[in-house]
Scaffold this motif. Sequence first.
Motif, PDB file in Angstrom:
ATOM      1  N   THR A 207       0.751  -1.202  -0.061  1.00 31.19           N
ATOM      2  CA  THR A 207      -0.116   0.057   0.046  1.00 31.19           C
ATOM      3  C   THR A 207       0.776   1.046   0.187  1.00 31.19           C
ATOM      4  O   THR A 207       1.803   1.435   0.745  1.00 31.19           O
ATOM      5  N   GLY A 208       0.786   2.149  -1.199  1.00 32.23           N
ATOM      6  CA  GLY A 208       1.527   3.220  -1.216  1.00 32.23           C
ATOM      7  C   GLY A 208       1.021   4.478  -0.428  1.00 32.23           C
ATOM      8  O   GLY A 208      -0.188   4.304   0.128  1.00 32.23           O
ATOM      9  N   ASP A 209       1.631   5.523  -0.526  1.00 30.12           N
ATOM     10  CA  ASP A 209       1.047   6.797   0.315  1.00 30.12           C
ATOM     11  C   ASP A 209      -0.198   7.311  -0.079  1.00 30.12           C
ATOM     12  O   ASP A 209      -0.949   7.666   0.613  1.00 30.12           O
ATOM     13  N   SER A 210      -0.504   6.669  -1.528  1.00 29.96           N
ATOM     14  CA  SER A 210      -1.729   7.230  -1.924  1.00 29.96           C
ATOM     15  C   SER A 210      -2.718   6.261  -1.480  1.00 29.96           C
ATOM     16  O   SER A 210      -4.005   6.330  -2.399  1.00 29.96           O
ATOM     17  N   GLY A 211      -2.543   5.227  -1.042  1.00 27.45           N
ATOM     18  CA  GLY A 211      -3.649   4.267  -0.780  1.00 27.45           C
ATOM     19  C   GLY A 211      -3.539   3.227  -1.940  1.00 27.45           C
ATOM     20  O   GLY A 211      -4.628   2.130  -1.584  1.00 27.45           O
ATOM     21  N   SER A 212      -2.926   3.244  -2.928  1.00 25.74           N
ATOM     22  CA  SER A 212      -2.961   2.198  -3.949  1.00 25.74           C
ATOM     23  C   SER A 212      -2.157   0.968  -3.395  1.00 25.74           C
ATOM     24  O   SER A 212      -1.587   0.809  -2.526  1.00 25.74           O
ATOM     25  N   ASP A 213      -2.421  -0.313  -4.332  1.00 27.08           N
ATOM     26  CA  ASP A 213      -1.784  -1.567  -3.873  1.00 27.08           C
ATOM     27  C   ASP A 213      -0.380  -1.708  -4.231  1.00 27.08           C
ATOM     28  O   ASP A 213       0.300  -2.715  -4.143  1.00 27.08           O
ATOM     29  N   GLU A 214       0.459  -0.807  -5.046  1.00 24.01           N
ATOM     30  CA  GLU A 214       1.555  -0.983  -5.498  1.00 24.01           C
ATOM     31  C   GLU A 214       2.550   0.331  -5.175  1.00 24.01           C
ATOM     32  O   GLU A 214       1.848   1.483  -4.929  1.00 24.01           O
ATOM     33  N   GLU A 215       3.565   0.116  -4.913  1.00 24.71           N
ATOM     34  CA  GLU A 215       4.808   1.041  -4.565  1.00 24.71           C
ATOM     35  C   GLU A 215       5.647   1.274  -5.605  1.00 24.71           C
ATOM     36  O   GLU A 215       6.123   0.196  -5.863  1.00 24.71           O
ATOM     37  N   THR A 216       6.108   2.498  -5.906  1.00 24.43           N
ATOM     38  CA  THR A 216       6.979   2.468  -6.776  1.00 24.43           C
ATOM     39  C   THR A 216       8.460   2.909  -6.235  1.00 24.43           C
ATOM     40  O   THR A 216       8.672   3.807  -5.338  1.00 24.43           O
ATOM     41  N   ILE A 217       9.565   2.182  -6.697  1.00 26.45           N
ATOM     42  CA  ILE A 217      10.934   2.255  -5.811  1.00 26.45           C
ATOM     43  C   ILE A 217      11.879   2.268  -7.121  1.00 26.45           C
ATOM     44  O   ILE A 217      11.680   1.836  -8.104  1.00 26.45           O
ATOM     45  N   LEU A 218      13.034   2.597  -6.503  1.00 27.58           N
ATOM     46  CA  LEU A 218      14.333   2.474  -7.446  1.00 27.58           C
ATOM     47  C   LEU A 218      14.930   1.052  -7.398  1.00 27.58           C
ATOM     48  O   LEU A 218      15.591   1.026  -6.003  1.00 27.58           O
ATOM     49  N   ARG A 219      15.297   0.476  -8.383  1.00 31.85           N
ATOM     50  CA  ARG A 219      16.144  -0.628  -8.304  1.00 31.85           C
ATOM     51  C   ARG A 219      17.483  -0.799  -9.305  1.00 31.85           C
ATOM     52  O   ARG A 219      17.203  -0.336 -10.335  1.00 31.85           O
ATOM     53  N   PHE A 220      18.401  -1.375  -8.856  1.00 28.93           N
ATOM     54  CA  PHE A 220      19.662  -1.473  -9.849  1.00 28.93           C
ATOM     55  C   PHE A 220      18.956  -2.613 -11.070  1.00 28.93           C
ATOM     56  O   PHE A 220      18.366  -3.371 -10.744  1.00 28.93           O
ATOM     57  N   SER A 221      19.417  -2.145 -12.192  1.00 29.01           N
ATOM     58  CA  SER A 221      18.985  -2.974 -13.450  1.00 29.01           C
ATOM     59  C   SER A 221      19.879  -3.048 -14.232  1.00 29.01           C
ATOM     60  O   SER A 221      20.663  -1.977 -14.727  1.00 29.01           O
ATOM     61  N   PHE A 222      20.108  -4.323 -15.264  1.00 32.22           N
ATOM     62  CA  PHE A 222      20.991  -4.197 -16.034  1.00 32.22           C
ATOM     63  C   PHE A 222      20.628  -3.866 -17.394  1.00 32.22           C
ATOM     64  O   PHE A 222      21.202  -3.660 -18.269  1.00 32.22           O
ATOM     65  N   LEU A 223      19.222  -3.615 -17.340  1.00 32.51           N
ATOM     66  CA  LEU A 223      18.547  -2.755 -18.420  1.00 32.51           C
ATOM     67  C   LEU A 223      18.525  -1.125 -18.385  1.00 32.51           C
ATOM     68  O   LEU A 223      17.959  -0.545 -19.309  1.00 32.51           O
ATOM     69  N   SER A 224      19.368  -0.727 -17.327  1.00 30.38           N
ATOM     70  CA  SER A 224      19.288   0.603 -17.054  1.00 30.38           C
ATOM     71  C   SER A 224      20.142   1.308 -18.347  1.00 30.38           C
ATOM     72  O   SER A 224      21.026   0.533 -18.785  1.00 30.38           O
ATOM     73  N   ARG A 225      19.902   2.557 -18.715  1.00 32.62           N
ATOM     74  CA  ARG A 225      20.779   3.129 -19.893  1.00 32.62           C
ATOM     75  C   ARG A 225      22.349   3.163 -19.632  1.00 32.62           C
ATOM     76  O   ARG A 225      23.069   3.010 -20.412  1.00 32.62           O
ATOM     77  N   GLY A 226      22.525   3.303 -18.119  1.00 30.21           N
ATOM     78  CA  GLY A 226      24.081   3.548 -17.953  1.00 30.21           C
ATOM     79  C   GLY A 226      24.713   1.980 -17.946  1.00 30.21           C
ATOM     80  O   GLY A 226      25.765   1.926 -18.684  1.00 30.21           O
ATOM     81  N   PHE A 227      24.039   1.097 -17.492  1.00 31.73           N
ATOM     82  CA  PHE A 227      24.543  -0.395 -17.733  1.00 31.73           C
ATOM     83  C   PHE A 227      24.649  -0.572 -18.984  1.00 31.73           C
ATOM     84  O   PHE A 227      25.747  -1.362 -19.757  1.00 31.73           O
ATOM     85  N   ILE A 228      23.691  -0.413 -20.101  1.00 29.55           N
ATOM     86  CA  ILE A 228      23.810  -0.945 -21.359  1.00 29.55           C
ATOM     87  C   ILE A 228      24.895  -0.038 -22.071  1.00 29.55           C
ATOM     88  O   ILE A 228      25.642  -0.269 -22.761  1.00 29.55           O
ATOM     89  N   THR A 229      25.107   1.295 -21.672  1.00 27.46           N
ATOM     90  CA  THR A 229      26.091   2.046 -22.141  1.00 27.46           C
ATOM     91  C   THR A 229      27.200   1.474 -22.102  1.00 27.46           C
ATOM     92  O   THR A 229      28.244   1.450 -22.779  1.00 27.46           O
ATOM     93  N   LEU A 230      27.595   1.391 -20.658  1.00 29.71           N
ATOM     94  CA  LEU A 230      28.866   0.419 -20.339  1.00 29.71           C
ATOM     95  C   LEU A 230      29.044  -0.703 -20.951  1.00 29.71           C
ATOM     96  O   LEU A 230      30.369  -1.063 -21.312  1.00 29.71           O
ATOM     97  N   ALA A 231      28.074  -1.535 -21.259  1.00 32.70           N
ATOM     98  CA  ALA A 231      28.279  -2.948 -21.718  1.00 32.70           C
ATOM     99  C   ALA A 231      28.657  -2.717 -23.248  1.00 32.70           C
ATOM    100  O   ALA A 231      29.546  -3.473 -23.708  1.00 32.70           O
ATOM    101  N   VAL A 232      27.831  -1.744 -23.842  1.00 26.65           N
ATOM    102  CA  VAL A 232      28.330  -1.556 -25.331  1.00 26.65           C
ATOM    103  C   VAL A 232      29.883  -1.008 -25.346  1.00 26.65           C
ATOM    104  O   VAL A 232      30.603  -1.552 -26.313  1.00 26.65           O
ATOM    105  N   LEU A 233      30.163  -0.240 -24.551  1.00 23.52           N
ATOM    106  CA  LEU A 233      31.668   0.337 -24.417  1.00 23.52           C
ATOM    107  C   LEU A 233      32.650  -0.870 -24.392  1.00 23.52           C
ATOM    108  O   LEU A 233      33.500  -0.942 -24.924  1.00 23.52           O
ATOM    109  N   LEU A 234      32.363  -1.773 -23.387  1.00 22.27           N
ATOM    110  CA  LEU A 234      33.186  -2.868 -23.003  1.00 22.27           C
ATOM    111  C   LEU A 234      33.300  -3.815 -23.990  1.00 22.27           C
ATOM    112  O   LEU A 234      34.261  -4.147 -24.668  1.00 22.27           O
ATOM    113  N   CYS A 235      32.248  -3.920 -24.985  1.00 25.35           N
ATOM    114  CA  CYS A 235      32.305  -4.733 -25.959  1.00 25.35           C
ATOM    115  C   CYS A 235      32.908  -4.140 -26.878  1.00 25.35           C
ATOM    116  O   CYS A 235      33.653  -5.075 -27.870  1.00 25.35           O
ATOM    117  N   MET A 236      33.096  -3.103 -27.239  1.00 24.85           N
ATOM    118  CA  MET A 236      33.708  -2.281 -28.362  1.00 24.85           C
ATOM    119  C   MET A 236      35.143  -2.389 -28.000  1.00 24.85           C
ATOM    120  O   MET A 236      36.054  -2.480 -28.593  1.00 24.85           O
TER     121      MET A 236
END
Length: 459
Positions: A67-96
């Motif tokens: 239950t979020g602050d607005s009373g909804s059933d879902e709450e939005t948070i930030l999580r580390f992701s391999f699909l983030s733009r930073g990780f994808i950019t680093l992966a591309v650079l590393l591959c290059m």
Amino acid sequence: MATEGSLISPSFAEFRKRSLPSHIIESQKKEALAMVSEKESEDEQPRQVQPSLIKRYFYKKASISGTGDSGSDEETILRFSFLSRGFITLAVLLCMIIVATLCAVLATIYVRHHDKEEALRRSPVHEAVFANFADPAVIEHEGLFYAFATTNAAGILAQPHNTTVVDYGRSNVQIATSPDFKNWTQLDYKHDPLPSMGNWVKSGLTEKQVPKANVWAPAVIRRATDNKFILYYSAAAENATRSHCIGAAISETSSPAGPYSPLNTTIACPISKGGAIDPSPFIDTDGSFYVVYKVDGNNVGNGGICGNSVPPLASTPIKLQRMNADGVTPEGLDVTILDRIEQDGPLVEAPVLVKSAEGIYFLFFSSGCTRDPSYDVKYAWSKNIEGPYRRASKPLLKTDDFDLNAPGSIGLTDLGDGTFGMVFHARVETLYGRVRAMYTSIIRFHGTKVVIDRKNVVS
């Protein structure tokens, strides 16, 4: 009570109070209070914290149940992701970077391989038999070259216990042939030129099921009396613990390939001095017949490198033995024509004697130890077959020349055009240990100097 000044100049605020209607003044008070309340409300709200660089580029918003602050059933948070733009950019650079590095490495390997192939192609030295084909000797007959070598069970270094060589020790003498001195074919044990040996040779098999005879350094020559071929060899003597002696065998056919029938007498057998090895025949221009060989003094040395680096060092003389016209019967006493000196290390061995068109005798030999990089090819010259022989100022072949390791023990055959075909061995790495493979080259004489000719260069 007001003063005269105050009655004449009232304050601006008092003037406004006296001038404005009461309802307007009340309205302005309410607006001012509202503004103060709004400002206080803003000050009480927490400031929004800006996310860090890592969270901005390597985290993504994710919804979790609850239950979020607005009373909804879902709450939005930030999580580390391999699909983030930073990780994808680093992966591309590393591959290059990886691809660029691999390309650079492959390009370097290709260039080095190409350069090595080009160097080998232009080298006057060529690999002929990639096997344990040691102490080779060579002869030409009717347009075909024959090379003979030590048994392939001898002299293998760092040999794995679980690996065996094809036809290991089954041939007393190895043989290879070539129509052009460049392309060689090694024959199997069924073509052994010396299937049996004299009765002076040690019989039986070792624990590894190889002949105790341990045949070394065969050499072949054709005698003029009946045009038969003679094969000289050194083998373990029956009446000695570990010494070799030198014997001979006569061909049963008109071919250098044999088979050969052994003689039951030895040509040289100085057991007390360490034995005799490395026989090499020579027929002079006047028809005189000789055999040169080495007294294996390091075999009874005080130990160390090749058994002879602990003082006092034993003598390892090279002997010249004049023979009867039959090539198998010694005439007179042998003559020492060379012996080891300090610069030779533990020994000199593998003598070969030839004569140039100018009438100069050249004695080729090896020094150092065949088990390490000190092994080499040297030569000395004389105007008299019995010497004295004057040594050349530097070796003809040594380790690192033409990318070789421990080259030595040569054989020569006259090519009839002022040059000699040369065979020799050098150490190579194989799956069954460090063995001595056969190489070829061409030499010619310039006065008292020997040079490696470029006639053998592949165009």
